[in-house]
Every structure is written in structure tokens, then in C-alpha cells.
Write a protein that holds these residues in place. Sequence first.
Motif, short mmCIF file in Angstrom:
data_model
loop_
_atom_site.label_atom_id
_atom_site.label_comp_id
_atom_site.label_asym_id
_atom_site.label_seq_id
_atom_site.Cartn_x
_atom_site.Cartn_y
_atom_site.Cartn_z
N GLY A 112 52.45 42.10 41.62
CA GLY A 112 53.87 42.31 40.98
C GLY A 112 54.93 41.78 41.41
O GLY A 112 55.85 41.28 40.83
N ILE A 113 54.96 41.43 42.93
CA ILE A 113 55.93 40.37 43.39
C ILE A 113 56.03 39.15 42.67
O ILE A 113 56.96 38.48 42.44
CB ILE A 113 55.64 40.18 44.92
N TYR A 114 54.75 38.40 42.81
CA TYR A 114 54.81 37.27 42.05
C TYR A 114 54.93 37.20 40.28
O TYR A 114 55.88 36.56 40.01
CB TYR A 114 53.33 36.70 42.17
N VAL A 115 54.43 38.07 39.74
CA VAL A 115 54.88 38.29 38.32
C VAL A 115 56.36 38.62 38.15
O VAL A 115 57.09 38.08 37.47
CB VAL A 115 54.11 39.34 37.66
N GLY A 116 56.82 39.48 39.13
CA GLY A 116 58.19 40.00 38.84
C GLY A 116 59.17 38.62 39.27
O GLY A 116 60.30 38.63 38.65
N THR A 117 58.87 37.93 40.15
CA THR A 117 59.68 36.60 40.34
C THR A 117 59.71 35.77 39.32
O THR A 117 60.84 35.24 38.91
CB THR A 117 59.00 35.78 41.54
N LEU A 118 58.53 35.54 38.42
CA LEU A 118 58.73 34.72 37.01
C LEU A 118 59.64 35.59 36.05
O LEU A 118 60.27 34.78 35.54
CB LEU A 118 57.18 34.58 36.58
N ALA A 119 58.96 37.00 36.07
CA ALA A 119 59.69 37.62 34.87
C ALA A 119 61.52 37.66 35.08
O ALA A 119 62.15 37.70 33.89
CB ALA A 119 59.27 38.90 34.64
#
Length: 233
Positions: A112-119
Motif C-alpha cells: 500500500g505504501i508503494y502503490v500509494g506513493t504512485l497514486a
Amino acid sequence: MSRATVTTTPAEPQGSDADGRSRRWDAHRAERRAELCHAARRAVHHGGAELSMDEMAAQMGTSKSIVYRYFTDKAGLRSAVGAMVLAEMSGAFEEAAHGAGSPQDRLRAMVGIYVGTLAQSTNVYRFVTRSGDGAPGPDADVSDFLTTLTDYVAAPLREVLTGSTSDPRLADAWAAGVVGFVRGSAESWLALNPVDRLDPDRLVVLISNWLWAGASAPLPGITRISTVPTEEA
């Protein structure tokens, strides 16, 4: 006639004033550099990853010459912004890895941290993972960013996965594979037209479930690994 007595005070060590000024200047320079880095990140977030240096400086509220004074060139600015993003992600990864919940919950939190950074900041992510000429590609700065990101993610993942894999010796290899899988899946999602993308939260659940199914699968018995014969030099 008596000789006058002259009282003197001990002199400061030679160069102490200069050293003090140097330390104050270094602190000021570091503070100003951090301010400019934050400003550049905001400019990219709102203006896009393709901003020219003139456009970047204008949105930062300064001049291009000032930016070059602190970062040398655009690659230096990109590297500094990338380091800022990595530092924030590193702290979040560590917190997620050592948080409450099952290993699966902690793995999902890291995804979630990684995807959240992109999003949340697509433009910034694209900016720090672009090559020196502006096109996506593996130049030195991009490779350093991705290598450091992999190190940040893999370290806590090893701890999480050691308790879930059938063979703890596979944790390092699995952690490295996880990083590549999450990055590839997330960047493929990012490349889609926004109207065609899954909701980020749903994407996190899907990626986490795919990963966990692999991590928790029993290790198959392997009796022989086939290899392709090669001609001796």
C-alpha cells in the motif's frame, strides 16, 4: 620610572571565527537546499514531470541560476528529490514491517505504501524515475533510485517473509522478487488511462493476495534442474 603592566586576555585559537562562519554557512546552505527541494517537488506535483528548468524555477519562486547553484543541474535536482521521496518511504516501510498484525497484513501495508506513493504523486514518481534526457530509462540516477528503493523494501520484507515461507532461506530471494513484482504491477497500472485504472486500494489487495499465495505455497520437490547445453569456448 616604573614600567607599566599590560594585561592581556587569551587569544582565541587562530581560525575559530572562520570555522564558526563556515559551520553557520553550511547549515544555512543545507536548510536552503532542503527548501528548494521541497519547492521542486511541489512544482513537479502540480506542473508535471516534463517541466523545463525555466518552468521549474519559476514555479519554485526562484531563478534557474539559484537552482543550479545548489543542485548543479537537473539530474542533481532529480536525485535530491528522489532521495527525499526514498527517505519518506523508508520510514513508512519500517513502520509497516514492525507494526501490529499478521505477516500478511504487514506485507499488504508495504504494498500500500508503494502503490500509494504512485497514486498520490504520479508526477513526482515519474520525475524521479526518468532518465537524464527526460525519457523513461535506466540511467545512473534512475538505477540508483530503484536500487535504493529495493534495499529499503527488501530489508523489512525479509523479516516478514521469514515467518511465512516454507523455507526461511528463500526469504531474500522472495523479497527481491516481491519488489520487482510490485514495481512492475504498479507501473503497468500507472501507464493505463486514469479512467481504466483499478481503484488503488483494490490494486493493493490484489497484488498482496497474489504475492501471499506465492509466499505461503509449499516448496515443491525438485529432483533435477534441466539446463541448456552450451558450447565450450
